[in-house]
Design an enzyme around this catalytic site. Structure first.
Site, short mmCIF file in Angstrom:
data_model
loop_
_atom_site.label_atom_id
_atom_site.label_comp_id
_atom_site.label_asym_id
_atom_site.label_seq_id
_atom_site.Cartn_x
_atom_site.Cartn_y
_atom_site.Cartn_z
N HIS A 139 0.83 -1.21 0.00
CA HIS A 139 0.00 0.00 0.00
C HIS A 139 0.87 1.26 0.00
CE1 HIS A 139 -3.79 2.14 1.40
NE2 HIS A 139 -2.86 3.02 1.76
N GLU A 140 1.80 1.32 0.94
CA GLU A 140 2.63 2.53 1.07
C GLU A 140 3.56 2.72 -0.12
OE1 GLU A 140 1.84 4.69 3.14
OE2 GLU A 140 0.53 3.43 4.36
#
Length: 358
Positions: A139-140
């Site tokens: 995600h990051e």
């Protein structure tokens, strides 16, 4: 001079009110798969009653460690549908140590990607070898690639991006990692855990946020109509909304009526929560293009997606998404989330049946 509080809230980002209204209407039209998932969980867990809090119970007892280096390899492999250049750039991010990986004394909790114009992004993680950490890392890094591509193509003033677009690359990165792991998982329990993780992401990030937005819009419209607003009025409205989304798939607790009172966005950032859902709808639509059997469609989707990331904040969010092939005013775009959820619930039911759990 605005016709409604919704119009006033959306004006700054030039977003038509139809986006929120369509989001709610389309989500309500696609609740079948959501409620089917809750009924499936009740059967699998052998529960006579099923409450909202039962949604956090794992369907199988499965504990697996996911070492950081192994997960990095998986994440790099998983983004191959976005092309070799994107894949290489992502790998370089890991190699050049963008990520502050592990928990440490005095380190803040959580995870985020911080962009700094002119240098690479910095990713804070508190990696602990869990499946959640693996998907959080994907995600990051989706955010980080967005930052890298935007800063390369845009001057400082246009290098940042709005929340309306920000969660598209992060949720798409998670979806690609899920595809990768489902294709390689050999343990049937791991497959169940992966599917539950993916479905819970959709129900939590999309349907729950739309339900919040639905309640919020109706509450504001009561005010605009000159209706009295009390805690009981808002609680009754929340109970009605909750039943509209969950139907007879769950058993209701009286205290759930006051859930509205603990959602800070309602009070500090009106008409904010819907953006989590629009990002999920956008990434689901892009995923359809990346999975298309026609190579020309896949290549066109990649090109439009990379242009979206490189555009940063150089135009209004709706215009940027439109050029990427995403029209959030079209019910079919939001319907893509319902279709994705339906497919995942089918796969989960098959996996549970294979294990003799349903």
């Amino acid at each position: 001079g605005y016709a409604s509080t919704l119009e006033a809230a959306l004006h700054g980002d030039n977003i038509p009110t139809a986006v929120v209204e369509n989001l709610i209407a389309s989500a309500r039209a696609n609740l079948g798969a959501y409620q089917r998932y809750e009924r499936l969980r009740r059967r699998a867990l052998k529960l006579e009653t099923y409450h909202l809090y039962d949604g956090s119970i794992p369907l199988v007892d499965f504990t697996e460690h996911y070492p950081y280096r192994q997960v990095v390899e998986w994440i790099v492999d998983s983004v191959s549908p976005l092309g070799p250049t994107y894949q290489r750039r992502l790998a370089e991010g890991f190699e050049k140590r963008w990520v502050d990986i592990y928990e440490n004394e005095g380190k803040r909790s959580g995870a985020y990607s911080a962009g700094v114009y002119g240098v690479h992004p910095y990713v804070l993680m508190n990696y602990n070898d869990t499946l959640d950490s693996a998907f959080t890392l994907a995600h990051e890094m989706g955010h980080s690639m967005h930052t890298v591509l935007a800063q390369e193509r845009q001057p400082f003033v246009y290098s940042d991006y709005t929340i309306f677009v920000a969660e598209v690359p992060s949720t798409l990165s998670e979806a690609l990692l899920l595809d990768h792991r489902l294709a390689h998982a050999t343990n049937p329990d791991e497959r169940i855990v992966l599917l539950q993780h993916a479905i819970d992401g959709i129900t939590g990030t999309f349907f729950t946020q739309v339900m919040f937005a639905d309640w919020e819009l109706r509450a504001h419209r009561l005010v605009e109509a000159g209706q009295p607003i009390t805690a009981d009025v808002l609680s009754n409205l929340y109970a009605e909304t909750l039943r509209a989304y969950h139907g007879d798939a769950i058993d209701y607790d009286d205290l759930s009526r006051v859930t509205w009172a603990r959602i800070p966005h309602f009070f500090g950032s009106p008409y904010y929560v819907y953006q989590y859902a629009t990002c999920y709808a956008s990434s689901a639509q892009l995923l359809v293009g990346l999975r298309d059997a026609d190579p020309a469609v896949r290549e066109a989707t990649i090109a439009r997606y990379l242009d979206l990331l490189g555009a940063g904040g150089s135009d209004y969010s709706m215009a940027l998404l439109g050029r990427a092939g995403v029209d959030l005013a079209n019910p079919a775009t939001v319907g893509a989330v319902g279709t994705l959820l339906d497919t995942l619930v089918d796969q989960l039911e098959d996996a549970l049946r294979t294990r003799g759990l349903v």
